[in-house]
Design a protein around this motif. Sequence first.
Motif, PDB file in Angstrom:
ATOM      1  N   ASP A  37       3.748 -34.800  18.927  1.00  0.00           N
ATOM      2  CA  ASP A  37       4.359 -34.128  17.782  1.00  0.00           C
ATOM      3  C   ASP A  37       4.381 -35.089  16.593  1.00  0.00           C
ATOM      4  O   ASP A  37       4.936 -36.187  16.689  1.00  0.00           O
ATOM      5  N   PRO A  38       3.787 -34.694  15.453  1.00  0.00           N
ATOM      6  CA  PRO A  38       3.735 -35.604  14.304  1.00  0.00           C
ATOM      7  C   PRO A  38       5.115 -36.078  13.845  1.00  0.00           C
ATOM      8  O   PRO A  38       5.239 -37.194  13.325  1.00  0.00           O
ATOM      9  N   GLN A  51      -0.165 -34.792   8.601  1.00  0.00           N
ATOM     10  CA  GLN A  51       0.909 -34.315   9.465  1.00  0.00           C
ATOM     11  C   GLN A  51       0.776 -32.839   9.828  1.00  0.00           C
ATOM     12  O   GLN A  51       1.061 -32.454  10.967  1.00  0.00           O
ATOM     13  N   SER A  55      -0.599 -31.296  13.648  1.00  0.00           N
ATOM     14  CA  SER A  55       0.386 -30.506  14.385  1.00  0.00           C
ATOM     15  C   SER A  55      -0.280 -29.430  15.228  1.00  0.00           C
ATOM     16  O   SER A  55       0.311 -28.941  16.193  1.00  0.00           O
ATOM     17  N   HIS A  56      -1.521 -29.055  14.881  1.00  0.00           N
ATOM     18  CA  HIS A  56      -2.206 -28.042  15.694  1.00  0.00           C
ATOM     19  C   HIS A  56      -3.534 -28.537  16.254  1.00  0.00           C
ATOM     20  O   HIS A  56      -4.263 -27.778  16.892  1.00  0.00           O
ATOM     21  N   GLU A 217       7.402 -25.932   4.568  1.00  0.00           N
ATOM     22  CA  GLU A 217       7.224 -25.400   5.910  1.00  0.00           C
ATOM     23  C   GLU A 217       7.176 -23.880   5.959  1.00  0.00           C
ATOM     24  O   GLU A 217       6.624 -23.314   6.897  1.00  0.00           O
TER      25      GLU A 217
END
Length: 397
Positions: A37-38, A51, A55-56, A217
């Motif tokens: 996880d970043p 980042q 994340s994916h 986000e």
Amino acid sequence: MTQHPIRDKEVELRAYRLKRTRQLLAQFGIDAAILFDPLNLRYATGCRNMQVWTSHHLSRYVFVPVNGPVVLFDYGGAKHLSDDLETISETRPAKSWDYFGSGNRSLEHAESWANEVTALLRETCGADAVLGLDRADLLPLRALERNGVTIKDAKGPLEMAKSIKSDYEIEVIKRSMSVCSDAITFMREQAVPGVTENYLLSLVNQFNIEHGGEYQETRLLASGQHTNPWFTEASEKSITAGEMVVFDSDLIGPDGIFTDQTRSFVMGGGQATDEQRRLYAHAYEQLQHNISLLKPELEFAEFIDKSWKMHDIYLPNRYAEMVHGIGFGVEFPVVYYPDDAATWQYSGRFEAGMTVCVESYIGKVGGREGVKLEQPILITEHGPVPLSNLGFEEQYF
């Protein structure tokens, strides 16, 4: 000797976070962890790289032992990003097994990854060492199991580690929150009837990035009928005078801090309707009541019992939770509504040094509009302290 007080504090902060990570891993019976996880990687080391993208794509990770050197596995030609970080002893190129890059060699590449990690774990921590993972992709997980590695979930210790902030960490959070407040003020100054939701959202992002922030986000800025129920994302809808505008900042600000603030206002600066005033007054009342409860050693269950009693007409549209932690993102703890506690609530208590957001959303089923308010709070030995000085619309109540 030249003194660099800010740089020294940053080194101290990285040391605090790495120490917390190691302490909590040990408490959970984990000898070393691989963090994908970043946000966890950045917390433990202070190093960031693409980042959102990473994340994916699981193409960047770090090996953090309770005792021993920290080894960062970074993407491609990015090894230089950690050159100046005292938290990292060694940087190696990351191995990936994602199908887009590995195709029909995915299993082979996952085996190679697991073999390197297994060797590093046993060399650093011993033959029977327990490895923690904060994410478990299928192919490498099975490869580790074939190697005879004992594996535990590392999410718990990382959440607990991040939940208590150091004094300097709180200073960093306050500075980042200030940028968020200024970004919201910048947006409000240009919020005139006829602009679109997307336009206002872009202004918040523009200011944040110009002042050292990183990204957003969510796209939660809505107006008029888009405000009820909540979670409608920003669109090309034009905002007319007299409509309620509701936005949840959800900005990742300077230093990677999640600067989560929510406000609502009537477009055009005119008088709010009786219904808008009623919604706003109830949201504000809930927010202030629940903030006033926060103190160290308060059990989550006791907070739920003493929390503001929401009117029945609003309950079906209630927000997901009443309180959540903040740091690099939404963090431990989360405290749910009484109606959801039996299903979701876990045990625990608030502690001094926690930074949390208190949430309120008020909107009745079938109503035209809703109001959402959210305030970030530091819990101290003397009670709750706001982390944002952004005002509320006191003329509405």
